[in-house]
Design a protein around this motif. Structure first.
Motif, PDB file in Angstrom:
ATOM      1  N   TYR A  33      17.075  -9.223 -38.474  1.00 40.71           N
ATOM      2  CA  TYR A  33      15.901  -8.566 -37.918  1.00 40.71           C
ATOM      3  C   TYR A  33      16.300  -7.265 -37.228  1.00 40.71           C
ATOM      4  O   TYR A  33      17.357  -7.194 -36.599  1.00 40.71           O
ATOM      5  CB  TYR A  33      15.239  -9.433 -36.834  1.00 40.71           C
ATOM      6  N   TYR A  35      14.511  -4.977 -34.293  1.00 41.65           N
ATOM      7  CA  TYR A  35      13.435  -4.850 -33.315  1.00 41.65           C
ATOM      8  C   TYR A  35      13.572  -3.516 -32.580  1.00 41.65           C
ATOM      9  O   TYR A  35      14.675  -3.027 -32.357  1.00 41.65           O
ATOM     10  CB  TYR A  35      13.493  -5.969 -32.274  1.00 41.65           C
ATOM     11  N   GLY A  42       8.076  -5.646 -24.569  1.00 44.43           N
ATOM     12  CA  GLY A  42       8.813  -6.645 -25.320  1.00 44.43           C
ATOM     13  C   GLY A  42       9.288  -6.077 -26.647  1.00 44.43           C
ATOM     14  O   GLY A  42       8.802  -5.038 -27.104  1.00 44.43           O
ATOM     15  N   PRO A  43      10.250  -6.734 -27.278  1.00 45.79           N
ATOM     16  CA  PRO A  43      10.715  -6.255 -28.589  1.00 45.79           C
ATOM     17  C   PRO A  43       9.604  -6.307 -29.631  1.00 45.79           C
ATOM     18  O   PRO A  43       8.830  -7.260 -29.674  1.00 45.79           O
ATOM     19  CB  PRO A  43      11.838  -7.249 -28.931  1.00 45.79           C
ATOM     20  N   LEU A  45       8.955  -6.223 -33.743  1.00 41.16           N
ATOM     21  CA  LEU A  45       9.629  -6.366 -35.027  1.00 41.16           C
ATOM     22  C   LEU A  45       9.358  -5.166 -35.918  1.00 41.16           C
ATOM     23  O   LEU A  45       8.211  -4.814 -36.164  1.00 41.16           O
ATOM     24  CB  LEU A  45       9.170  -7.645 -35.723  1.00 41.16           C
ATOM     25  N   GLN A  48      12.278  -7.453 -41.228  1.00 43.59           N
ATOM     26  CA  GLN A  48      12.975  -8.728 -41.320  1.00 43.59           C
ATOM     27  C   GLN A  48      13.473  -8.892 -42.741  1.00 43.59           C
ATOM     28  O   GLN A  48      12.709  -8.736 -43.701  1.00 43.59           O
ATOM     29  CB  GLN A  48      12.035  -9.875 -40.951  1.00 43.59           C
ATOM     30  N   ASP A  56       9.358  -8.967 -44.119  1.00 45.08           N
ATOM     31  CA  ASP A  56       8.247  -8.350 -43.385  1.00 45.08           C
ATOM     32  C   ASP A  56       8.668  -6.967 -42.926  1.00 45.08           C
ATOM     33  O   ASP A  56       9.676  -6.834 -42.253  1.00 45.08           O
ATOM     34  CB  ASP A  56       7.865  -9.222 -42.179  1.00 45.08           C
ATOM     35  N   ILE A  98      14.922 -20.314 -37.806  1.00 44.27           N
ATOM     36  CA  ILE A  98      13.994 -19.580 -36.953  1.00 44.27           C
ATOM     37  C   ILE A  98      14.113 -20.051 -35.508  1.00 44.27           C
ATOM     38  O   ILE A  98      13.658 -19.396 -34.591  1.00 44.27           O
ATOM     39  CB  ILE A  98      12.546 -19.727 -37.456  1.00 44.27           C
TER      40      ILE A  98
ATOM     41  N   PHE B  34       9.036 -19.907 -28.025  1.00 41.30           N
ATOM     42  CA  PHE B  34      10.372 -19.675 -27.486  1.00 41.30           C
ATOM     43  C   PHE B  34      10.269 -18.914 -26.170  1.00 41.30           C
ATOM     44  O   PHE B  34       9.389 -18.070 -25.988  1.00 41.30           O
ATOM     45  CB  PHE B  34      11.197 -18.843 -28.473  1.00 41.30           C
ATOM     46  N   TYR B  51       8.074 -27.166 -29.812  1.00 41.88           N
ATOM     47  CA  TYR B  51       7.244 -27.252 -31.013  1.00 41.88           C
ATOM     48  C   TYR B  51       5.997 -28.099 -30.796  1.00 41.88           C
ATOM     49  O   TYR B  51       4.961 -27.858 -31.413  1.00 41.88           O
ATOM     50  CB  TYR B  51       8.033 -27.884 -32.169  1.00 41.88           C
ATOM     51  N   ASN B  92       6.373 -18.036 -33.077  1.00 47.14           N
ATOM     52  CA  ASN B  92       6.581 -18.035 -34.526  1.00 47.14           C
ATOM     53  C   ASN B  92       5.236 -18.281 -35.187  1.00 47.14           C
ATOM     54  O   ASN B  92       4.610 -19.320 -34.960  1.00 47.14           O
ATOM     55  CB  ASN B  92       7.577 -19.132 -34.905  1.00 47.14           C
ATOM     56  N   GLY B  99       7.924 -17.602 -39.701  1.00 48.78           N
ATOM     57  CA  GLY B  99       9.224 -16.955 -39.707  1.00 48.78           C
ATOM     58  C   GLY B  99       9.206 -15.614 -39.015  1.00 48.78           C
ATOM     59  O   GLY B  99      10.250 -15.032 -38.754  1.00 48.78           O
ATOM     60  N   LYS B 100       8.017 -15.116 -38.709  1.00 47.70           N
ATOM     61  CA  LYS B 100       7.904 -13.848 -37.979  1.00 47.70           C
ATOM     62  C   LYS B 100       7.778 -14.160 -36.496  1.00 47.70           C
ATOM     63  O   LYS B 100       6.827 -14.806 -36.083  1.00 47.70           O
ATOM     64  CB  LYS B 100       6.687 -13.064 -38.455  1.00 47.70           C
ATOM     65  N   LEU B 101       8.735 -13.696 -35.711  1.00 50.58           N
ATOM     66  CA  LEU B 101       8.745 -13.955 -34.279  1.00 50.58           C
ATOM     67  C   LEU B 101       8.130 -12.766 -33.558  1.00 50.58           C
ATOM     68  O   LEU B 101       8.638 -11.644 -33.654  1.00 50.58           O
ATOM     69  CB  LEU B 101      10.179 -14.190 -33.818  1.00 50.58           C
ATOM     70  N   PHE B 103       6.981 -11.155 -29.917  1.00 48.21           N
ATOM     71  CA  PHE B 103       7.287 -11.245 -28.487  1.00 48.21           C
ATOM     72  C   PHE B 103       6.125 -10.729 -27.646  1.00 48.21           C
ATOM     73  O   PHE B 103       5.413  -9.802 -28.045  1.00 48.21           O
ATOM     74  CB  PHE B 103       8.526 -10.412 -28.152  1.00 48.21           C
ATOM     75  N   GLY B 104       5.972 -11.311 -26.473  1.00 50.13           N
ATOM     76  CA  GLY B 104       5.097 -10.755 -25.455  1.00 50.13           C
ATOM     77  C   GLY B 104       5.775  -9.596 -24.753  1.00 50.13           C
ATOM     78  O   GLY B 104       6.930  -9.260 -25.058  1.00 50.13           O
TER      79      GLY B 104
END
Lengths: 112, 113
Positions: A33, A35, A42-43, A45, A48, A56, A98, B34, B51, B92, B99-101, B103-104
């Protein structure tokens, strides 16, 4: 076990110049990834990869940013031409699952 | 509406207190959640993942998930000055976003002696 390697750690360029960042993920990690983290945020994306295929890249500004991951191992992120708003830390991360992303130390870009 | 939103902070708590960090997400199909910690000038590092609905405890950290309310939180008990950092919630996505993470924006926590 070696971590995610990134270079350069710091780069200062003028707007409209180009820059490239390199990332070598943890051995065996198929997913890589990139970022972008702007100060105080925040990071976000950018792209990927799964092995050497793009999963993505919906938030990658494709008119100026490009990335590749040849042979499914290390990767390069390029910005050409750079804008002032590209000033940020560019984080590379890799993962086996993941469940956990392992981040490199980042490449801090300043565009003047 | 932001995809992942955290309480804006900054949050300041005394040493030994409980710090409570909150996060909401917009994708109802999201699968896993996460919490990352990021010290100033450093990269994010994983603290916990969750989860299933309910609580998950790991030492002084407890993650709580409520999928119906699209809400996830992190509690830090017996806060220490070394806990002072930015805490990032990451989600996620579901469906085609799996699979795409995402973030806040992070919450800055300061624990003062």
């Amino acid at each position: 076990e070696a971590g995610v390697a990134q270079s350069p750690r710091y780069k200062i360029i003028e707007k409209r110049q180009s820059v490239a960042f390199w990332c070598n993920p943890i051995s065996g990690h198929a997913t890589l990834y990139w970022y972008q983290q702007i100060l105080g945020q925040g990071p976000k994306l950018l792209i990927q990869f799964q092995n050497n295929g793009v999963v993505d890249d919906s938030q990658l500004p494709k008119d100026r940013f490009s990335a590749e991951r040849l042979k499914g191992v290390d990767s390069t992120l390029k910005i050409q031409p750079a804008k002032l708003e590209d000033s940020a830390v560019y984080l590379c991360a890799s993962s086996l699952w993941i469940r956990e992303l392992f981040f490199g130390e980042g490449s801090r870009l300043t565009v003047l | 509406q932001k995809e992942v939103e955290q309480n804006s902070g900054p949050l300041s708590v005394p040493e030994g207190a409980i710090a409570s960090l909150n996060c909401t997400y917009s994708d109802r199909g999201s699968q896993s959640f996460f919490w990352y910690r990021q010290y100033s000038g450093k990269s994010p590092e994983l603290i916990m993942f969750i989860y299933s609905n309910g609580d998950k405890e790991d030492g002084r950290f407890t993650a709580q998930l409520n999928k119906a309310s699209q809400y996830v939180s992190l509690l830090i008990r017996d806060s220490q000055p070394s806990d002072s950092a930015t805490y990032l919630c990451a989600v996620n996505g579901g469906g085609t976003s799996y699979g795409k993470l995402t973030f806040g924006q992070g919450t800055i926590l300061t624990v003062h002696p």
